[in-house]
Design a protein around this motif. Structure first.
Motif, PDB file in Angstrom:
ATOM      1  N   GLU A  17      -0.649 -13.914  -0.982  1.00 43.60           N
ATOM      2  CA  GLU A  17      -1.675 -14.430  -0.074  1.00 43.60           C
ATOM      3  C   GLU A  17      -1.671 -13.629   1.229  1.00 43.60           C
ATOM      4  O   GLU A  17      -2.738 -13.302   1.777  1.00 43.60           O
ATOM      5  CB  GLU A  17      -1.445 -15.916   0.198  1.00 43.60           C
ATOM      6  N   LYS A  19      -0.631 -10.532   1.534  1.00 42.76           N
ATOM      7  CA  LYS A  19      -1.128  -9.191   1.230  1.00 42.76           C
ATOM      8  C   LYS A  19      -2.650  -9.175   1.153  1.00 42.76           C
ATOM      9  O   LYS A  19      -3.295  -8.226   1.615  1.00 42.76           O
ATOM     10  CB  LYS A  19      -0.523  -8.693  -0.087  1.00 42.76           C
ATOM     11  N   CYS A  20      -3.226 -10.234   0.575  1.00 42.86           N
ATOM     12  CA  CYS A  20      -4.695 -10.309   0.476  1.00 42.86           C
ATOM     13  C   CYS A  20      -5.337 -10.391   1.862  1.00 42.86           C
ATOM     14  O   CYS A  20      -6.407  -9.815   2.088  1.00 42.86           O
ATOM     15  CB  CYS A  20      -5.109 -11.512  -0.371  1.00 42.86           C
ATOM     16  N   LYS A  21      -4.682 -11.107   2.776  1.00 44.34           N
ATOM     17  CA  LYS A  21      -5.212 -11.199   4.140  1.00 44.34           C
ATOM     18  C   LYS A  21      -5.101  -9.865   4.859  1.00 44.34           C
ATOM     19  O   LYS A  21      -6.001  -9.465   5.611  1.00 44.34           O
ATOM     20  CB  LYS A  21      -4.448 -12.276   4.927  1.00 44.34           C
ATOM     21  N   PRO A  24      -7.847  -6.906   2.644  1.00 48.82           N
ATOM     22  CA  PRO A  24      -8.954  -7.649   2.017  1.00 48.82           C
ATOM     23  C   PRO A  24      -9.786  -6.845   1.027  1.00 48.82           C
ATOM     24  O   PRO A  24     -10.661  -7.414   0.375  1.00 48.82           O
ATOM     25  CB  PRO A  24      -9.801  -8.078   3.218  1.00 48.82           C
ATOM     26  N   SER A  26      -8.128  -4.901  -1.310  1.00 53.23           N
ATOM     27  CA  SER A  26      -7.171  -4.519  -2.357  1.00 53.23           C
ATOM     28  C   SER A  26      -7.455  -5.285  -3.649  1.00 53.23           C
ATOM     29  O   SER A  26      -7.174  -6.482  -3.759  1.00 53.23           O
ATOM     30  CB  SER A  26      -5.738  -4.805  -1.895  1.00 53.23           C
ATOM     31  N   ALA A  29      -4.216  -6.691  -5.246  1.00 52.50           N
ATOM     32  CA  ALA A  29      -3.636  -7.861  -4.573  1.00 52.50           C
ATOM     33  C   ALA A  29      -4.344  -9.137  -5.032  1.00 52.50           C
ATOM     34  O   ALA A  29      -3.696 -10.134  -5.385  1.00 52.50           O
ATOM     35  CB  ALA A  29      -3.747  -7.701  -3.060  1.00 52.50           C
ATOM     36  N   PHE A  30      -5.674  -9.110  -5.054  1.00 49.81           N
ATOM     37  CA  PHE A  30      -6.423 -10.300  -5.476  1.00 49.81           C
ATOM     38  C   PHE A  30      -6.240 -10.556  -6.977  1.00 49.81           C
ATOM     39  O   PHE A  30      -6.135 -11.711  -7.405  1.00 49.81           O
ATOM     40  CB  PHE A  30      -7.904 -10.140  -5.128  1.00 49.81           C
ATOM     41  N   LEU A  33      -2.769 -12.034  -7.445  1.00 47.73           N
ATOM     42  CA  LEU A  33      -2.726 -13.405  -6.932  1.00 47.73           C
ATOM     43  C   LEU A  33      -3.443 -14.345  -7.907  1.00 47.73           C
ATOM     44  O   LEU A  33      -2.974 -15.455  -8.162  1.00 47.73           O
ATOM     45  CB  LEU A  33      -3.379 -13.476  -5.551  1.00 47.73           C
ATOM     46  N   MET A  49      -9.909 -15.866  -7.007  1.00 50.21           N
ATOM     47  CA  MET A  49      -9.253 -14.587  -6.723  1.00 50.21           C
ATOM     48  C   MET A  49      -9.726 -13.492  -7.687  1.00 50.21           C
ATOM     49  O   MET A  49      -9.958 -12.351  -7.275  1.00 50.21           O
ATOM     50  CB  MET A  49      -7.727 -14.738  -6.813  1.00 50.21           C
ATOM     51  N   ARG A  52     -13.102 -12.462  -6.748  1.00 52.77           N
ATOM     52  CA  ARG A  52     -13.035 -11.603  -5.562  1.00 52.77           C
ATOM     53  C   ARG A  52     -12.641 -10.176  -5.956  1.00 52.77           C
ATOM     54  O   ARG A  52     -13.208  -9.200  -5.421  1.00 52.77           O
ATOM     55  CB  ARG A  52     -12.039 -12.177  -4.559  1.00 52.77           C
ATOM     56  N   ALA A  53     -11.704 -10.038  -6.870  1.00 55.10           N
ATOM     57  CA  ALA A  53     -11.294  -8.698  -7.324  1.00 55.10           C
ATOM     58  C   ALA A  53     -12.484  -7.955  -7.926  1.00 55.10           C
ATOM     59  O   ALA A  53     -12.667  -6.755  -7.690  1.00 55.10           O
ATOM     60  CB  ALA A  53     -10.159  -8.817  -8.336  1.00 55.10           C
TER      61      ALA A  53
END
Length: 210
Positions: A17, A19-21, A24, A26, A29-30, A33, A49, A52-53
């Motif tokens: 979480e 790393k995603c922040k 944004p 990546s 990362a998403f 997660l 998530m 979002r990726a």
């Protein structure tokens, strides 16, 4: 990720979480997660998530396939099909996407399309054991007994200790009237912890007693 992921889940989630922040844009990362949320049973957040990726990278096949798997697990076959077809739009040689479509067609009871999808998966990745095993069950349902035996045999060559593989081969051999061989694999499936259908075992024993 940690080998003890189950025990470290809260820590891993917190780290991802963060790393995603911090990153944004990546995709990984998403994506990761989303996978960890899946493991934690936080399905709605996992969907968010992975979505979002895909927003960040519309070529993210792994995110599409994993999102399709979530929808399949929820019984949303339309969305599951959409995601796997989207993955094939990016890479029309994705064996896993074809294998997943096979499962979807099988759930829809369109067995010929299921067979075609599994065969396409195998064409693109002949070592995808799950595709061989799922193909076996559909071929058996359709009465394509010799093809079912061949597919089950190939699946077991790839995963010799697969309980499902031994069960599938046992059933395929039964319908090919190779009852002694069927018993060997039914016994092996049970030995490996598979719950072989008691009715199948009874029918097999009756055939062997004749």
């Amino acid at each position: 990720m940690s080998e003890n992921l189950k025990e470290d889940l809260p820590t891993v989630i917190k780290e991802l979480e963060k790393k995603c922040k911090e990153h944004p844009k990546s995709v990984m990362a998403f994506h990761h997660l989303g996978l960890v949320y899946m493991k934690a049973g936080r399905i709605d957040e996992a969907i968010q998530m992975l979505d979002r990726a895909i927003e960040i990278d519309d070529q993210s096949i792994e995110s599409m396939i994993n999102l399709g798997a979530i929808y399949f697990g929820q019984g949303n076959l339309d969305k599951a099909q959409e995601m796997n077809e989207k993955a094939l739009g990016v890479n029309n040689e994705s064996a896993q996407a074809y294998a997943n479509l096979g499962l979807i067609w099988q759930q829809r009871n369109d067995l010929e399309k299921a067979i075609a999808s599994y065969e396409k998966a195998i064409q693109n990745d002949p070592k995808l054991a799950s595709a061989w095993m799922n193909l076996t069950s559909v071929l058996t349902m359709k009465g394509y007994d010799d093809r079912a035996v061949a597919a089950a045999t190939k699946g077991l060559e790839l995963e010799p200790d697969s309980p499902l593989g031994h069960n599938n081969l046992a059933v395929a051999l039964y319908f090919s009237e190779r009852f002694s061989e069927a018993k060997v694999h039914a016994d092996k499936a049970q030995e490996l912890g598979y719950s072989v259908d008691p009715n199948f075992v009874s029918r097999l024993q009756e055939k062997l007693a004749q």
